[in-house]
Design a protein around this motif. Structure first.
Motif, PDB file in Angstrom:
ATOM      1  N   ALA A  61       1.426  55.220 -17.400  1.00 11.29           N
ATOM      2  CA  ALA A  61       2.530  54.265 -17.385  1.00 11.29           C
ATOM      3  C   ALA A  61       3.588  54.570 -18.441  1.00 11.29           C
ATOM      4  CB  ALA A  61       1.991  52.844 -17.582  1.00 11.29           C
ATOM      5  N   PRO A  73       1.473  48.410 -16.696  1.00 10.67           N
ATOM      6  CA  PRO A  73       2.472  48.662 -15.646  1.00 10.67           C
ATOM      7  C   PRO A  73       2.204  49.976 -14.911  1.00 10.67           C
ATOM      8  CG  PRO A  73       3.409  49.139 -17.801  1.00 10.67           C
ATOM      9  CD  PRO A  73       2.044  48.557 -18.053  1.00 10.67           C
ATOM     10  N   VAL A  74       1.125  49.990 -14.169  1.00 11.17           N
ATOM     11  CA  VAL A  74       0.670  51.224 -13.522  1.00 11.17           C
ATOM     12  C   VAL A  74       1.674  51.759 -12.511  1.00 11.17           C
ATOM     13  CG1 VAL A  74      -1.807  50.869 -13.864  1.00 11.17           C
ATOM     14  CG2 VAL A  74      -0.667  49.763 -11.938  1.00 11.17           C
ATOM     15  N   ARG A 116       4.590  52.480 -12.902  1.00  5.88           N
ATOM     16  CA  ARG A 116       5.505  53.450 -13.513  1.00  5.88           C
ATOM     17  C   ARG A 116       4.931  54.863 -13.500  1.00  5.88           C
ATOM     18  NH1 ARG A 116       6.912  49.799 -18.707  1.00  5.88           N
ATOM     19  NH2 ARG A 116       5.776  51.474 -19.760  1.00  5.88           N
ATOM     20  N   THR A 117       3.682  55.021 -13.104  1.00  5.41           N
ATOM     21  CA  THR A 117       3.034  56.340 -13.112  1.00  5.41           C
ATOM     22  C   THR A 117       3.712  57.264 -12.114  1.00  5.41           C
ATOM     23  OG1 THR A 117       0.945  55.297 -13.711  1.00  5.41           O
ATOM     24  CG2 THR A 117       0.847  57.549 -12.873  1.00  5.41           C
ATOM     25  N   HIS A 128       3.816  51.036  -5.049  1.00  2.00           N
ATOM     26  CA  HIS A 128       3.806  52.340  -5.725  1.00  2.00           C
ATOM     27  C   HIS A 128       3.776  53.449  -4.676  1.00  2.00           C
ATOM     28  CE1 HIS A 128       1.703  55.498  -8.340  1.00  2.00           C
ATOM     29  NE2 HIS A 128       2.838  55.245  -8.971  1.00  2.00           N
TER      30      HIS A 128
END
Length: 448
Positions: free
Chosen positions: A285, A347-348, A350-351, A384
């Protein structure tokens, strides 16, 4: 036992085990045919005419080898055992007692034993079901071969023995230790013949601290990755406890890999276990350099510090900081508020790549399935745009790791156990390892 001796008395369980192939012809799937024992037996008993088959006598650590015995009497009991010594000198032994079929044949791939350290049909059960002779954690032989001795015997008569050498990386090598104020880590060169420049993976252990991921790191290196096993507390000059660890520390690991020759630091993955799984999600993240992340029994929340000696849990601090400020965390000393939970979510989304989440429902250390689902639900809500996976295993505990290592140690942290059972942990380890390699191979080697 001589060939003319009568078979042992059959119980109902033994009869069912021996007659498993009676119903009709057995058609082996392509995988089984590819790994079936070779045409030549490894050992032949002159006394009984029986033969011990092992499909391969030299394998990579995460490869399967098949075991079978032929030439016995129908419905005859036979014991097949294993023994191997790990890098720390601990001996591990396993055994299964089988009943031959109508042709006097036993295959560990298709027949479960009637007694022993395991009760399933699995050629690798003589590895993962082995308990240590004395209480110990397994210490893998990363460089050089670990030799497994397979013995087949009928009562006191040994009908054959075979040795299987299991190798991760060639003998004579060693990881490069980085031991400085800015980074403590072990660096593993990719196996000889790997693609150049090689993609890289950072590996993270959990609340035990130090560097405890040698087996994972070595195996990834054997698959062509440059691997950095990073310590982040309780080693060298680093903090003694998991408290206030700055995420900026891991920029030093990225810089180290960027400066190494023959590496492609633009193809960088991260895999972590337990608190390291939580950390892997945080690094994905906060650092766009990571383009794939795997979290084993981790958490979708940033969690509190971990110090077994802490006495007043009301004084808990965050385990992590960013830009000098502690990350919001879940206070396990009381029921958190909804606002605290939302603030602590990692905030996964954003990976910069796919995420693999792995958890065991029987985790005895913390509720890793619930904690991993926090990350999974957030990935769904935020759409995502990567092929993420959540592998959840009923019956598996906190010990999910790489395949074909013993699963029988008495795992204990304080008064807590890892939970799960050896077979469930083994199934989870095999399945998740294949998923990790598939994700890293796709994202880091192909770069799609």
């Amino acid at each position: 036992m001589a060939a003319s001796s009568p078979p042992s008395r059959l119980t109902r369980r033994r009869l069912l085990s021996a007659s498993a192939l009676w119903a009709g012809p057995f058609i082996a799937p392509p995988r089984l045919l590819a790994q079936a024992p070779s045409a030549s037996p490894v050992a032949t008993s002159v006394a009984t005419g029986s033969e011990l088959y092992v499909s391969r006598t030299e394998v990579q650590f995460d490869d399967v080898f098949e075991i079978a015995v032929a030439g016995l009497e129908p419905f005859q009991e036979i014991a097949i055992s294993s023994s191997y010594v790990d890098a720390a000198g601990h001996e591990w032994t396993a055994e299964g007692t089988f009943v031959t079929d109508t042709y006097g044949f036993v295959s560990l791939s298709t027949q479960a034993p009637i007694d022993g350290t395991f009760d399933v049909a699995d050629p690798m059960a003589l590895i993962w079901s082995a308990p240590p002779r004395t209480a110990a954690f397994y210490a893998s032989t990363v460089y050089g071969a670990e030799v497994v001795t397979i013995t087949a015997h009928v009562e006191d008569d040994i009908i054959g023995t075979a040795s299987v050498s299991r190798t991760i990386l060639p003998e004579g090598g060693a990881p490069l230790r980085i031991d400085g104020p800015d980074l403590v880590a072990d660096f593993y060169e990719p196996a000889a013949g790997s693609r150049t420049p090689a993609p890289a993976v950072i590996v993270l252990g959990g609340s035990e601290g130090g560097i405890s991921t040698q087996l994972v790191a070595g195996l990834l290196a054997s698959h062509g990755y440059a691997v950095l096993a990073v310590g982040y507390f309780n080693i060298g000059s680093l903090p003694r406890t998991l408290e206030g660890i700055p995420l900026e520390y891991f920029a030093n690991a990225i810089t180290f890999l960027r400066d190494r020759p023959n590496l492609d630091s633009s193809r960088l993955g991260v895999v972590g276990f337990s608190r390291g799984g939580e950390l892997a999600l945080l690094l994905g993240a906060y650092y766009p350099e990571f383009t794939a992340a795997a979290s084993y029994n981790g958490s979708g929340y940033a969690e509190a510090e971990w110090d077994p000696a802490i006495s007043d849990v009301d004084d808990l601090q965050s385990a992590w900081t960013w830009e000098g400020e502690p990350l919001p965390f879940v206070p396990y000393s009381r029921v958190p508020t909804q606002a605290e939970l939302e603030a602590a979510e990692i905030p996964v989304e954003r990976t910069n790549g796919p995420i693999l989440l792995v958890s065991g429902d029987a985790d005895g250390l913390w509720p890793s399935t619930f904690l991993s689902r926090v990350a999974w639900d957030r990935l769904q809500r935020t759409e995502h745009p990567w092929p993420n996976q959540f592998l959840n295993f009923p019956g598996a505990g906190h010990g999910i790791n790489v395949p074909y290592a013993p699963r029988t140690s008495t795992y204990r942290v304080g008064d807590s156990t890892f939970g799960g059972d050896p077979w469930s942990d083994q199934v989870a380890s095999v399945t998740s390892w294949q998923a990790v390699l598939a994700m890293f191979d796709w994202r880091l080697k192909r770069g799609d």
